[in-house]
Every structure is written in C-alpha cells, then in structure tokens.
Design an enzyme around this catalytic site. Structure first.
Site, mmCIF file in Angstrom:
data_model
loop_
_atom_site.group_PDB
_atom_site.id
_atom_site.type_symbol
_atom_site.label_atom_id
_atom_site.label_comp_id
_atom_site.label_asym_id
_atom_site.label_seq_id
_atom_site.Cartn_x
_atom_site.Cartn_y
_atom_site.Cartn_z
ATOM 1 N N ASP A 111 0.876 -1.171 0.000
ATOM 2 C CA ASP A 111 0.000 0.000 0.000
ATOM 3 C C ASP A 111 0.920 1.231 0.000
ATOM 4 O O ASP A 111 2.102 1.128 0.358
ATOM 5 C CB ASP A 111 -0.866 -0.044 1.260
ATOM 6 N N ASP A 149 -0.136 5.107 0.836
ATOM 7 C CA ASP A 149 -0.390 6.090 1.897
ATOM 8 C C ASP A 149 -0.351 5.423 3.273
ATOM 9 O O ASP A 149 -1.169 4.544 3.562
ATOM 10 C CB ASP A 149 -1.774 6.739 1.713
HETATM 11 C C1 BG6 Z 1 -5.832 5.708 -0.097
HETATM 12 C C2 BG6 Z 1 -5.903 6.447 1.216
HETATM 13 O O1 BG6 Z 1 -4.512 5.276 -0.312
HETATM 14 O O2 BG6 Z 1 -6.205 6.562 -1.185
HETATM 15 C C3 BG6 Z 1 -7.299 7.026 1.393
HETATM 16 O O3 BG6 Z 1 -5.619 5.553 2.282
HETATM 17 C C4 BG6 Z 1 -7.652 7.915 0.195
HETATM 18 O O4 BG6 Z 1 -7.337 7.765 2.587
HETATM 19 C C5 BG6 Z 1 -7.536 7.092 -1.094
HETATM 20 O O5 BG6 Z 1 -8.982 8.402 0.316
HETATM 21 C C6 BG6 Z 1 -7.823 7.921 -2.346
HETATM 22 O O6 BG6 Z 1 -6.821 8.880 -2.487
HETATM 23 P P1 BG6 Z 1 -6.821 10.053 -3.551
HETATM 24 O O7 BG6 Z 1 -5.385 10.523 -3.536
HETATM 25 O O8 BG6 Z 1 -7.201 9.451 -4.882
HETATM 26 O O9 BG6 Z 1 -7.787 11.085 -3.098
HETATM 27 MG MG MG Z 2 -2.749 3.054 3.672
#
Ligand code: BG6
Ligand code: MG
Length: 212
Positions: A10, A12
């Site tokens: 993963d 984030d």
């Molecule tokens: C995930 C995060 O990796 O990506 C979530 O853990 C986030 O919190 C999701 O909502 C979507 O991210 P983005 O950057 O497309 O808004």
């Molecule tokens: Mg994560």
C-alpha cells in the site's frame, strides 16, 4: 516465508506519511462544513476512495448535498491535499523505507504498489520512486477500491504472479480485507503491534527484512 515471490505495498501510510496529509485536508473541509471530524473517523477512511471517504464524513448530512456539490467538495479536498503533496521531495522518503525496499529488491523479490489513490504517480515521482517498482496499480486503473481486491489483483497480474505467491503490506483494515478477499496473505503495520485481521503484524516497515 514460503512461496512468496512478490510483495505488494500500500502507499499512503506504508511507504510515506501522506495519510497525515489526507487527514489534514479532510479536516479542513469538514471544519468549513461544520461537520465533526477526528482521528477516529479518519481511521475509517484509510484505503477507501475519495468519494467513499466523503460519504463517510458527510454521514447523515449526505442527503443535503447534490452529486455535483459532492464532486466539488471532493475536488476541494484534493486541492488542499495536493498543496501538501507539492512540497514533497525525495528527502521525505524515510531512510528506513528506502533501506527496506532496497534490501528486499536485493533479495530478489518483485515489488509493487497497490493503492486506491489517484495521486499515486505524482507521489512516487516526488519521492524519487517513479521508476522503482516492478508494477504500480492505483486508483486511476480500478473501478472498486479497497476492501475490494481489484487493485491487488491488478498489481499481481501486472507482475505475472498469482495471489498465493504474493503478500500485501497494509496499514488499513480495508486493505487487509481486500488482500483476504483476493486470497493474498497480508502483513499489517500497527505501531501497537496488534492487528487481529492480518496474517502477521509488524510495528514498522523495516521488520520486513527479518521476515523475508
Ligand atoms: C488511499 C488512502 O490510499 O487513497 C485514502 O488511504 C484515500 O485515505 C484514497 O482516500 C484515495 O486517495 P486520492 O489521492 O485518490 O484522493
Ligand atoms: Mg494506507
């Protein structure tokens, strides 16, 4: 670990601390809307897509906004989020993460990203990891975000490895559920070392070099 050829990370909250920026951006939006938002609500958003996250935050207030207004709110959050991202540099990749990734690569594992984020490419580029991974599956390529296994199945098929030969590294409950649904083994990262859902729990990413 037996029969593991590939490790799917993963992004984030695992490779980088952008989970903090997600929190700050959603908090700014929720404050403007006068909707309570704290770390506890935020933990439900890990791994979940942008629009689904907005629905969780709006909760009972969801019906008060049109679809168009919701898209505008999600766009606003993304603008705030991207203003944090824009300051990121390769210096924001921790030494621990860099060392762990390079050690696993040297040991012969295929390495991939499986993230729900549509900002994945930008984040990897800014961290200096734009060309590092053997495969990158992200929110721009999938129709269902975690806990659906789609993003991890895409990553493993890009690598040419079947789920039983790959393992997922996650900080989110939805991510561990997605791994299970795709028949992957999983490792949960929890600072308290306690994640009842994943196959193995580690406290920090560098613990992977003791496992693989
Ligand atoms: C995930 C995060 O990796 O990506 C979530 O853990 C986030 O919190 C999701 O909502 C979507 O991210 P983005 O950057 O497309 O808004
Ligand atoms: Mg994560």
């Amino acid at each position: 670990m037996n029969n593991i050829y590939a490790i799917i990370f993963d992004l984030d909250g695992v490779i980088c601390s952008t989970d903090r920026y997600h929190y700050l951006a959603w908090k700014a939006l929720a404050d403007r809307l006068g909707i309570p938002f704290d770390e506890q609500v935020n933990s439900q958003l890990r791994g979940v897509s942008r629009m689904e996250s907005l629905e969780i935050i709006l909760g009972n207030h969801s019906g008060e906004y049109s679809e168009q207004e919701k898209l505008a709110l999600a766009e606003k959050k993304n603008e705030i989020y991207r203003s944090y991202l824009s300051a990121m540099t390769p210096g924001d990749l921790s030494k621990e993460v860099r060392m762990t990734l390079h050690t696993l690569r040297q040991r012969g594992y295929l390495l991939a990203i499986g993230s729900s984020s549509k900002n994945t490419r930008q984040i990897l580029n800014q961290l200096g990891l734009g060309d590092f991974f053997d495969a990158v599956a992200d929110g721009t390529q999938i129709t269902k975000s975690k806990p659906d296994p789609e993003v991890f199945l895409l990553a493993s098929s890009m690598l040419g490895v079947s789920p039983e030969n790959a393992i997922v590294i996650e900080d989110a409950e939805s991510g561990v559920q997605a791994a299970k649904a795709g028949r992957f083994r999983s490792i949960g990262i929890r600072s308290d070392g306690n994640d009842p859902m994943s196959d193995i729990t580690i406290k920090k990413l560098s613990n992977l070099t003791e496992i693989f």
